[in-house]
Design an enzyme around this catalytic site. Structure first.
Site, PDB file in Angstrom:
ATOM      1  N   ARG A 110      -3.513   3.354   0.793  1.00  0.00           N
ATOM      2  CA  ARG A 110      -2.730   4.492   1.249  1.00  0.00           C
ATOM      3  C   ARG A 110      -3.065   5.762   0.477  1.00  0.00           C
ATOM      4  NH1 ARG A 110       0.393   0.651  -1.392  1.00  0.00           N
ATOM      5  NH2 ARG A 110       1.958   1.330  -2.924  1.00  0.00           N
ATOM      6  N   HIS A 118       0.658   7.866  -6.300  1.00  0.00           N
ATOM      7  CA  HIS A 118       1.904   7.273  -5.810  1.00  0.00           C
ATOM      8  C   HIS A 118       3.120   7.902  -6.483  1.00  0.00           C
ATOM      9  CE1 HIS A 118      -0.628   4.100  -4.027  1.00  0.00           C
ATOM     10  NE2 HIS A 118      -1.379   4.361  -5.083  1.00  0.00           N
ATOM     11  N   GLY A 119       4.278   7.646  -5.890  1.00  0.00           N
ATOM     12  CA  GLY A 119       5.495   8.249  -6.406  1.00  0.00           C
ATOM     13  C   GLY A 119       5.704   8.030  -7.881  1.00  0.00           C
ATOM     14  N   ASN A 120       5.558   6.801  -8.352  1.00  0.00           N
ATOM     15  CA  ASN A 120       5.875   6.514  -9.749  1.00  0.00           C
ATOM     16  C   ASN A 120       4.739   6.823 -10.708  1.00  0.00           C
ATOM     17  OD1 ASN A 120       8.687   5.429  -9.934  1.00  0.00           O
ATOM     18  ND2 ASN A 120       7.890   4.130  -8.301  1.00  0.00           N
ATOM     19  N   GLU A 141       0.551   2.464  -7.880  1.00  0.00           N
ATOM     20  CA  GLU A 141       2.006   2.546  -7.865  1.00  0.00           C
ATOM     21  C   GLU A 141       2.586   1.592  -8.907  1.00  0.00           C
ATOM     22  OE1 GLU A 141       4.746   3.827  -7.794  1.00  0.00           O
ATOM     23  OE2 GLU A 141       5.232   4.104  -5.672  1.00  0.00           O
ATOM     24  N   HIS A 191       0.631  10.017  -1.792  1.00  0.00           N
ATOM     25  CA  HIS A 191       0.138   9.581  -0.486  1.00  0.00           C
ATOM     26  C   HIS A 191       1.158   9.843   0.611  1.00  0.00           C
ATOM     27  CE1 HIS A 191       2.745   6.030  -0.191  1.00  0.00           C
ATOM     28  NE2 HIS A 191       2.511   5.831  -1.478  1.00  0.00           N
ATOM     29  N   GLY A 192       0.653  10.036   1.830  1.00  0.00           N
ATOM     30  CA  GLY A 192       1.526  10.201   2.977  1.00  0.00           C
ATOM     31  C   GLY A 192       2.333   8.942   3.252  1.00  0.00           C
ATOM     32  N   TRP A 218       4.894   0.707   5.237  1.00  0.00           N
ATOM     33  CA  TRP A 218       6.068   0.087   4.607  1.00  0.00           C
ATOM     34  C   TRP A 218       7.104   1.123   4.185  1.00  0.00           C
ATOM     35  CZ3 TRP A 218       5.231  -4.853   1.202  1.00  0.00           C
ATOM     36  CH2 TRP A 218       4.760  -5.883   2.018  1.00  0.00           C
ATOM     37  N   ARG A 257      15.334   0.473  -9.506  1.00  0.00           N
ATOM     38  CA  ARG A 257      14.518   1.471  -8.814  1.00  0.00           C
ATOM     39  C   ARG A 257      14.263   2.710  -9.662  1.00  0.00           C
ATOM     40  NH1 ARG A 257      15.804   5.601  -4.746  1.00  0.00           N
ATOM     41  NH2 ARG A 257      13.871   6.080  -3.655  1.00  0.00           N
ATOM     42  N   THR A 268       7.085  -1.525  -1.833  1.00  0.00           N
ATOM     43  CA  THR A 268       5.654  -1.751  -1.629  1.00  0.00           C
ATOM     44  C   THR A 268       4.930  -2.088  -2.924  1.00  0.00           C
ATOM     45  OG1 THR A 268       5.765  -0.111   0.147  1.00  0.00           O
ATOM     46  CG2 THR A 268       3.585  -0.837  -0.544  1.00  0.00           C
ATOM     47  N   GLY A 269       5.050  -1.232  -3.933  1.00  0.00           N
ATOM     48  CA  GLY A 269       4.378  -1.499  -5.199  1.00  0.00           C
ATOM     49  C   GLY A 269       2.882  -1.642  -5.043  1.00  0.00           C
ATOM     50  N   LYS A 271      14.683  -2.339   1.351  1.00  0.00           N
ATOM     51  CA  LYS A 271      15.456  -1.612   0.338  1.00  0.00           C
ATOM     52  C   LYS A 271      16.952  -1.642   0.628  1.00  0.00           C
ATOM     53  CE  LYS A 271      11.693   1.428  -1.079  1.00  0.00           C
ATOM     54  NZ  LYS A 271      11.168   2.811  -1.141  1.00  0.00           N
TER      55      LYS A 271
END
Length: 247
Positions: A60, A182-184, A87, A9-10, A14, A114, A21-22, A98
């Site tokens: 998002r 999401h990133g993760n 996420e 996502h862009g 947050w 992290r 965010t999670g 952070k």
């Protein structure tokens, strides 16, 4: 040949504020909307045409997919959403700054929470305003499987059944599948696809809003190296992700 398109996502509101965010549901920032639009333009320019879309249950990712597909003239394709693409749940870190968290815990523990593969942050309390207890998105999900915190290993554990039982069927039928997530959750999927070790996955950073393409064989293994549709922007974006928390 099955083709898989992954889009993180862009930038979210947050992300912009440098907060963990999670599972907290936040919207895209103005920059994030621009990134999502650019993702769609890249799909169209590079003639990558998704046949079906998968997203998480979080706004998002849904916004990113909608904006990108509209730009790519693919807003009409079928859509599937699952909490299993959410996420990583950041537990008690959700909603926290952070940089302040880095100062509080020190670099070693901050990086462990992290980026380690199998160490989750402390669980979130159900009374926290950033808890998902009672969230209507998950009212049909067994509450016993919904997390209160997660490591990347736990993200992979809840993601892979959905990949194997649902997404794989579309790929094996020859469809081009787009996953906006999401990133993760995307790092976990890339780890699975590319066989990245538990230690090396910490080095993988996925930039926001730039499509990552996998061409897969009949066993859903990469038939060639994956590639970003804008490699230069992806490299810069990945470096920015790596530096989060340091400002």
């Amino acid at each position: 040949m099955p083709k898989l398109v992954l889009v993180r996502h862009g930038q979210s509101e947050w992300n912009e504020k440098n907060l963990f965010t999670g599972w907290v549901d936040v919207k895209l920032s103005a920059k994030g909307q621009q990134e999502a639009a650019r993702a769609g333009e890249l799909l169209k320019e590079k003639k990558v045409y998704p046949d079906v879309l998968y997203t998480s249950k979080l706004s998002r990712a849904i916004q990113t997919a909608n904006i990108a597909l509209e730009k790519a003239d693919r807003l009409w394709i079928p859509v599937n959403r699952s909490w299993r693409l959410n996420e990583r749940h950041y537990g008690d870190l959700q909603g926290k700054d952070k940089a302040e968290t880095l100062k509080k815990f020190g670099e070693e523990k901050f990086n462990t929470y992290r980026r380690s593969f199998d160490v989750p942050p402390p669980p979130i309390d159900a009374s926290s305003p950033f808890s998902q207890k009672g969230d209507e998105r998950y009212k049909y999900v067994d509450p016993n499987v919904l997390p209160e915190t997660e490591s990347l290993a736990l993200v992979i554990d809840r993601l892979l059944p959905y990949w194997q039982d649902v997404i794989a069927k579309d790929l094996l039928s020859g469809k081009t599948v787009m996953i906006a997530a999401h990133g993760n959750s995307l790092r976990g999927l890339v780890k699975h696809l590319e066989g990245i070790s538990d230690a090396d996955i910490a080095k993988l950073n996925i930039p926001t809003g730039i499509p990552l393409v996998f061409e897969l064989d009949e066993n859903l293994k990469p038939s060639k190296p994956s590639y970003y549709l804008d490699p230069e922007a992806a490299a810069a974006g990945a470096a920015a992700v790596a530096n989060q928390g340091k400002k």
